[in-house]
Design a protein around this motif. Structure first.
Motif, PDB file in Angstrom:
ATOM      1  N   SER A  29      -3.997  -4.506   5.860  1.00 32.78           N
ATOM      2  CA  SER A  29      -3.083  -5.592   6.256  1.00 32.78           C
ATOM      3  C   SER A  29      -1.937  -5.758   5.252  1.00 32.78           C
ATOM      4  O   SER A  29      -1.728  -6.830   4.687  1.00 32.78           O
ATOM      5  CB  SER A  29      -3.843  -6.917   6.389  1.00 32.78           C
ATOM      6  OG  SER A  29      -4.789  -6.844   7.421  1.00 32.78           O
ATOM      7  N   ARG A  70       5.842  -7.849  10.970  1.00 34.80           N
ATOM      8  CA  ARG A  70       4.901  -8.175   9.898  1.00 34.80           C
ATOM      9  C   ARG A  70       4.903  -7.167   8.751  1.00 34.80           C
ATOM     10  O   ARG A  70       4.596  -7.506   7.611  1.00 34.80           O
ATOM     11  CB  ARG A  70       3.486  -8.270  10.460  1.00 34.80           C
ATOM     12  CG  ARG A  70       3.266  -9.450  11.399  1.00 34.80           C
ATOM     13  CD  ARG A  70       1.917  -9.340  12.103  1.00 34.80           C
ATOM     14  NE  ARG A  70       0.846  -8.909  11.206  1.00 34.80           N
ATOM     15  CZ  ARG A  70      -0.292  -8.359  11.629  1.00 34.80           C
ATOM     16  NH1 ARG A  70      -0.480  -8.153  12.918  1.00 34.80           N
ATOM     17  NH2 ARG A  70      -1.217  -8.015  10.767  1.00 34.80           N
ATOM     18  N   VAL A  71       5.235  -5.913   9.049  1.00 36.38           N
ATOM     19  CA  VAL A  71       5.111  -4.845   8.053  1.00 36.38           C
ATOM     20  C   VAL A  71       6.430  -4.080   7.937  1.00 36.38           C
ATOM     21  O   VAL A  71       7.005  -3.666   8.943  1.00 36.38           O
ATOM     22  CB  VAL A  71       3.991  -3.850   8.441  1.00 36.38           C
ATOM     23  CG1 VAL A  71       3.859  -2.757   7.382  1.00 36.38           C
ATOM     24  CG2 VAL A  71       2.660  -4.572   8.625  1.00 36.38           C
ATOM     25  N   THR A  82       0.853  -1.184   0.000  1.00 38.28           N
ATOM     26  CA  THR A  82       0.000   0.000   0.000  1.00 38.28           C
ATOM     27  C   THR A  82       0.888   1.233   0.000  1.00 38.28           C
ATOM     28  O   THR A  82       2.090   1.142   0.263  1.00 38.28           O
ATOM     29  CB  THR A  82      -0.969   0.007   1.202  1.00 38.28           C
ATOM     30  OG1 THR A  82      -2.018   0.956   0.968  1.00 38.28           O
ATOM     31  CG2 THR A  82      -0.260   0.341   2.516  1.00 38.28           C
ATOM     32  N   LEU A  98       3.773  -3.936  14.911  1.00 42.37           N
ATOM     33  CA  LEU A  98       3.745  -4.654  13.633  1.00 42.37           C
ATOM     34  C   LEU A  98       5.127  -4.800  12.994  1.00 42.37           C
ATOM     35  O   LEU A  98       5.234  -5.166  11.822  1.00 42.37           O
ATOM     36  CB  LEU A  98       2.826  -3.909  12.643  1.00 42.37           C
ATOM     37  CG  LEU A  98       1.353  -3.759  13.041  1.00 42.37           C
ATOM     38  CD1 LEU A  98       0.627  -2.863  12.048  1.00 42.37           C
ATOM     39  CD2 LEU A  98       0.683  -5.126  13.126  1.00 42.37           C
ATOM     40  N   ASP A 143       1.915  -6.016   3.658  1.00 44.44           N
ATOM     41  CA  ASP A 143       3.258  -6.493   4.007  1.00 44.44           C
ATOM     42  C   ASP A 143       4.258  -5.341   3.918  1.00 44.44           C
ATOM     43  O   ASP A 143       5.262  -5.335   4.620  1.00 44.44           O
ATOM     44  CB  ASP A 143       3.689  -7.602   3.043  1.00 44.44           C
ATOM     45  CG  ASP A 143       2.736  -8.789   3.088  1.00 44.44           C
ATOM     46  OD1 ASP A 143       2.658  -9.435   4.132  1.00 44.44           O
ATOM     47  OD2 ASP A 143       2.066  -9.035   2.063  1.00 44.44           O
ATOM     48  N   GLU A 162       2.034   0.110  16.778  1.00 42.79           N
ATOM     49  CA  GLU A 162       1.020  -0.932  16.631  1.00 42.79           C
ATOM     50  C   GLU A 162       1.601  -2.333  16.843  1.00 42.79           C
ATOM     51  O   GLU A 162       0.858  -3.323  16.760  1.00 42.79           O
ATOM     52  CB  GLU A 162       0.402  -0.853  15.230  1.00 42.79           C
ATOM     53  CG  GLU A 162      -0.352   0.430  14.946  1.00 42.79           C
ATOM     54  CD  GLU A 162      -1.605   0.579  15.804  1.00 42.79           C
ATOM     55  OE1 GLU A 162      -2.265  -0.438  16.069  1.00 42.79           O
ATOM     56  OE2 GLU A 162      -1.900   1.714  16.211  1.00 42.79           O
ATOM     57  N   GLN A 167      -4.348  -0.873   9.135  1.00 42.59           N
ATOM     58  CA  GLN A 167      -4.764  -2.190   9.639  1.00 42.59           C
ATOM     59  C   GLN A 167      -5.832  -2.808   8.748  1.00 42.59           C
ATOM     60  O   GLN A 167      -5.894  -4.033   8.589  1.00 42.59           O
ATOM     61  CB  GLN A 167      -5.294  -2.048  11.077  1.00 42.59           C
ATOM     62  CG  GLN A 167      -4.254  -1.626  12.096  1.00 42.59           C
ATOM     63  CD  GLN A 167      -3.503  -2.817  12.693  1.00 42.59           C
ATOM     64  OE1 GLN A 167      -3.375  -3.855  12.055  1.00 42.59           O
ATOM     65  NE2 GLN A 167      -2.996  -2.643  13.891  1.00 42.59           N
ATOM     66  N   LYS A 168      -6.684  -1.993   8.141  1.00 46.95           N
ATOM     67  CA  LYS A 168      -7.751  -2.510   7.270  1.00 46.95           C
ATOM     68  C   LYS A 168      -7.176  -3.156   6.004  1.00 46.95           C
ATOM     69  O   LYS A 168      -7.783  -4.062   5.435  1.00 46.95           O
ATOM     70  CB  LYS A 168      -8.704  -1.373   6.884  1.00 46.95           C
ATOM     71  CG  LYS A 168      -9.489  -0.798   8.057  1.00 46.95           C
ATOM     72  CD  LYS A 168     -10.315   0.411   7.615  1.00 46.95           C
ATOM     73  CE  LYS A 168     -11.041   1.039   8.805  1.00 46.95           C
ATOM     74  NZ  LYS A 168     -11.781   2.261   8.407  1.00 46.95           N
TER      75      LYS A 168
END
Length: 421
Positions: free
Chosen positions: A375, A402-403, A307, A399, A377, A397, A372-373
């Motif tokens: 999700s 994960r991100v 994103t 994350l 990578d 957060e 978060q909506k």
């Protein structure tokens, strides 16, 4: 005061409210005085002598300057000009705080000092002093915002001297002759991204030169109301880049690019520089625009959900929206998902997240709800301030595992098989 503030421009606002949903501070604070039309009304009343500059200072300084209201406005209100006029009046009345003045006037335009800062940060990381400082709780003496950003400081890299000292020529006939703008903060924290930008431009068919005489763009000085310093830096940059016959002046910094493309407004009242600044402005392009125009030869199949959080100044001032997205969608293998309300500011805004930390974090937390909506990578950015802010959002957060947060240049270089080294 009507001559000092952009009084005439305030009457372009018809108080319709189209700007309200686009304004991050109105969204998080919920008060009319923290909306664009509210601030315009306050400036108008101050210009008419109905209220003092001091009475509107809190509201005006809590503005991010993202200029999303300009994009949303149906009557083309020049909000940026109104905001800058307040900053100039406030600066003239109270002056710039000593430490801020030293940083903006003396440090940022000083290449040697910025180089020393980069080397010091690199040594801090390479010697393990950063780990020791965190474990020993030495950082507890710092304000909360400085502790937060210390934890997400990227690995500091030294710039590739070969790329900077010699003109980079593509293997085929050059498609464009490009001068590359490195910036000051960008080249301290993200020299790697500048190097990758140069390599990508060469890969796309550009002949790339880094002008040694270039200096700070003047954006942060302008945002603080120090117009004189901004003008001085603008003239130095125009004179430096005029030395070569370039098709484009390219940068990978959304905020700096926005300043560079408004040099003509900054110098409009100076006959010697007005026309020269217009020529300079026409040549300035974000790296994504040039890369999308020339095309890239991708060598690697990528994967994952990606994103994009655009730089407000890239989007709202430079009016660049499609090129970064088209580049991302062209990368083989990735799944590009638009970020809900991606055009809403992340709360970085120059040094806003330092001087207005709590308000900035409220805006960032709202941004991360939208992240978060999706999700993702990978979160892609196009400006160093946004990059650090999104890294902080990922950390807040929980994350980090994960991100990842990358500049668009980093992702494109990876897909093209271009290494930083």
């Amino acid at each position: 005061m009507t001559s000092q503030l952009a009084y005439r421009e305030t009457f372009d606002c018809v108080q319709c409210g189209y700007c309200l949903p686009a304004c991050p501070t109105y969204a998080t604070m919920g008060k009319e005085r923290h909306s664009p039309r509210g601030r315009i009304n306050l400036v108008q009343m101050a210009a008419e002598g109905k209220i003092s500059i001091e009475e509107i200072t809190e509201s005006m300084e809590l503005c991010l300057g993202c200029r999303a209201c300009e994009t949303a406005c149906p009557t083309n209100v020049q909000y940026g000009k109104i905001l800058e006029s307040f900053k100039e009046v406030k600066s003239a009345a109270t002056g710039v705080p000593l430490m801020e003045n030293m940083a903006l006037q003396r440090a940022l335009p000083n290449k040697k000092l910025m180089g020393t800062m980069r080397a010091s940060l690199r040594a801090y990381q390479k010697t393990g002093l950063d780990t020791f400082a965190r474990k020993s709780r030495m950082l507890g003496i710092l304000p909360e915002q400085l502790r937060a950003f210390e934890e997400i400081t990227p690995a500091i890299e030294m710039p590739n001297k070969h790329l900077r000292r010699t003109t980079q020529t593509p293997e085929r006939e050059p498609q464009a002759r490009v001068a590359f703008f490195t910036g000051c903060i960008m080249d301290v924290f993200f020299a790697k991204i500048n190097d990758l930008s140069i390599k990508l431009l060469k890969h796309a068919g550009c002949e790339v030169t880094v002008i040694k005489e270039q200096t700070c763009c003047g954006a942060l000085q302008n945002h603080s109301g120090d117009t004189n310093t901004s003008k001085k830096l603008a003239k130095e940059n125009i004179a430096a880049f005029e030395k070569g016959n370039f098709d484009f002046v390219v940068n990978s910094i959304g905020g700096c690019g926005a300043m560079l493309v408004e040099y003509d407004h900054l110098l409009a009242d100076e006959p010697e520089w007005a026309e020269r600044s217009k020529v300079f402005v026409q040549k300035n392009k974000d790296v994504s625009v040039i890369l999308n125009k020339l095309g890239l030869d991708f060598q690697k199949e990528m994967a994952g959900v990606v994103t994009y959080q655009p730089s407000c100044h890239l989007l709202n001032v430079q009016k660049v929206s499609g090129d970064p997205v088209q580049l991302l969608e062209s990368i083989p293998g990735i799944t590009y998902v638009p970020l809900p309300k991606g055009d809403m500011c992340c709360g970085s805004a120059g040094i806003y997240n330092i001087v207005h930390y709590e308000e900035s974090m409220e805006i960032l937390d709202a941004k991360m709800e939208h992240v978060q909506k999706v999700s993702p990578d990978t979160i892609v950015t196009s400006n160093p301030g946004c990059h650090l802010q999104m890294c902080l959002g990922v950390k807040r957060e929980g994350l980090e595992d994960r991100v990842r947060v990358v500049h668009i240049v980093e992702l494109l270089a990876e897909a093209c098989g271009i290494d930083h080294k």
